[in-house]
Scaffold this motif. Structure first.
Motif, mmCIF file in Angstrom:
data_model
loop_
_atom_site.group_PDB
_atom_site.id
_atom_site.type_symbol
_atom_site.label_atom_id
_atom_site.label_comp_id
_atom_site.label_asym_id
_atom_site.label_seq_id
_atom_site.Cartn_x
_atom_site.Cartn_y
_atom_site.Cartn_z
ATOM 1 N N THR A 7 2.269 -5.639 4.720
ATOM 2 C CA THR A 7 2.168 -5.237 3.313
ATOM 3 C C THR A 7 2.681 -6.337 2.398
ATOM 4 O OG1 THR A 7 2.430 -2.911 3.920
ATOM 5 C CG2 THR A 7 2.869 -3.503 1.628
ATOM 6 N N ARG B 50 8.847 2.736 5.093
ATOM 7 C CA ARG B 50 8.713 2.473 3.664
ATOM 8 C C ARG B 50 9.173 1.040 3.379
ATOM 9 N NH1 ARG B 50 10.657 8.116 3.733
ATOM 10 N NH2 ARG B 50 8.972 9.423 2.904
ATOM 11 N N ALA C 179 5.468 0.383 -4.888
ATOM 12 C CA ALA C 179 4.367 1.179 -4.352
ATOM 13 C C ALA C 179 3.232 1.304 -5.362
ATOM 14 C CB ALA C 179 4.878 2.557 -3.943
ATOM 15 N N ALA C 180 3.594 1.525 -6.631
ATOM 16 C CA ALA C 180 2.569 1.639 -7.674
ATOM 17 C C ALA C 180 1.810 0.324 -7.837
ATOM 18 C CB ALA C 180 3.216 2.052 -8.991
ATOM 19 N N HIS C 181 2.522 -0.793 -7.702
ATOM 20 C CA HIS C 181 1.872 -2.107 -7.791
ATOM 21 C C HIS C 181 0.870 -2.281 -6.651
ATOM 22 C CE1 HIS C 181 1.336 -6.419 -8.386
ATOM 23 N NE2 HIS C 181 1.578 -6.576 -7.103
ATOM 24 N N VAL C 182 1.285 -1.931 -5.429
ATOM 25 C CA VAL C 182 0.379 -2.038 -4.288
ATOM 26 C C VAL C 182 -0.839 -1.138 -4.496
ATOM 27 C CG1 VAL C 182 0.124 -1.670 -1.808
ATOM 28 C CG2 VAL C 182 2.245 -2.642 -2.704
ATOM 29 N N ASN C 183 -0.610 0.080 -4.949
ATOM 30 C CA ASN C 183 -1.725 1.001 -5.172
ATOM 31 C C ASN C 183 -2.686 0.473 -6.228
ATOM 32 O OD1 ASN C 183 -0.579 2.714 -3.303
ATOM 33 N ND2 ASN C 183 0.393 4.032 -4.811
ATOM 34 N N HIS D 282 6.592 5.336 -0.312
ATOM 35 C CA HIS D 282 5.439 4.787 0.402
ATOM 36 C C HIS D 282 4.326 4.412 -0.572
ATOM 37 C CE1 HIS D 282 5.926 4.609 4.657
ATOM 38 N NE2 HIS D 282 6.210 5.889 4.827
ATOM 39 N N HIS D 283 3.552 3.413 -0.185
ATOM 40 C CA HIS D 283 2.379 3.003 -0.945
ATOM 41 C C HIS D 283 1.133 3.506 -0.231
ATOM 42 C CE1 HIS D 283 2.308 0.094 2.330
ATOM 43 N NE2 HIS D 283 1.003 0.031 2.108
ATOM 44 N N GLY E 113 1.150 8.009 -2.249
ATOM 45 C CA GLY E 113 1.677 7.464 -1.008
ATOM 46 C C GLY E 113 2.613 8.424 -0.291
#
Length: 274
Positions: free
Chosen positions: A149, A177, A184-188, A217-218, A242
């Motif tokens: 990730t 995690r 997580a929001a950035h990855v999403n 979690h993402h 996530g």
């Protein structure tokens, strides 16, 4: 690919997606091998590692799929366990990469990634000159999935795709995690459906680091909720950004269970190196 029904409940995945998750797990399992000359039957670009952090993996080139696959090994030593245990949330500090100001990631995973990041980016820079149409894929199991990730987030910025080239994708299996809700929001936002996070039945590693410590979690979770592995027993979970309460988060973590050692019918560390 199926997602949810009208009530927002997860549905099973297609046979095509199941085969895709299976295909990339063979790379993740092979990353445990000290030498993998033909990863998943493809060309080896680089076998990388760092003795101090005990992080290892490889870069493979699949000309049929037109992609470079970066595979990172999961925990396999006391050194790795010490990195796993360093759960302080810290800013994402990697050369050439900038995340939102309040994004925080696992200190041990970031330290591990930073020990091999320059090897990987240098090799990809050279390889992409010869194969500019190949996309980037990162894969890993357990801690290797967490590193995959971080690798994907880094490589997406370091090697931005052209409009005609598919963006970077990442596949993690049994990964804990990795960061906080901002991360997580950035990855999403950056990856969307291109971030695949797979969990096998009651594997407790993905929920071992609790959300009460600020972790989140993402990505879209693919939860194989029952054995044997099949499209019909694997759900696509999209709720909670996530943290879908209908999927693996509904099972209290029991730590490293037998489910952690087997994904999609493959026992870690089975090598696929010929």
């Amino acid at each position: 690919m199926t997602s949810t029904n009208d009530a927002g409940e997860p549905l099973s995945i297609s046979a095509e997606l199941f085969d895709e998750l299976y295909h990339y797990f063979k790379y993740a399992s092979s990353a445990y091998s000290p030498v993998c000359l033909r990863p998943n039957g493809n060309a080896l670009v680089l076998q990388f590692g760092n003795h101090l952090s005990d992080i290892q993996g490889f870069i493979a080139r699949d000309d049929g799929r037109k992609e470079f696959v970066v595979a990172l090994r999961g925990s396999a030593s006391v050194t790795d366990a010490l990195l796993d245990a360093n759960i302080l949330l810290v800013p994402f500090l990697t050369p050439g990469v900038k995340l939102p100001p309040h994004a925080r990631v696992h200190a041990g995973f970031l330290a591990a990634w930073d020990t091999v990041a320059l090897q990987i980016t240098a090799a990809l820079t050279a390889a992409r000159r010869l194969h500019p149409g190949h996309r980037l894929v990162t894969v890993g199991h357990s801690m290797g999935g967490a590193l995959a990730t971080l690798a994907a987030v880094s490589l997406l910025q370091l090697f931005p795709a052209s409009p005609m080239l598919d963006q970077t994708r990442t596949y993690s299996y049994g990964a804990p995690r990795v960061g906080n809700a901002v991360f997580a929001a950035h990855v999403n936002a950056e990856f969307g459906a291109r971030a695949y996070r797979v969990v096998h039945t009651d594997d407790g590693v993905p929920t071992m680091i609790p959300t009460s410590l600020g972790y989140h979690h993402h990505g879209i979770e693919y939860w194989q909720h029952a054995d044997p592995p099949a499209p019909s027993t694997t759900l696509r979970c999209t709720g909670g950004g996530g943290e879908d309460p209908c999927c693996s988060a509904s099972v209290p973590s029991s730590g490293v269970t037998p489910a952690h050692a087997t994904y999609l019918g493959i026992t870690v560390p089975t090598p696929f190196c010929l």
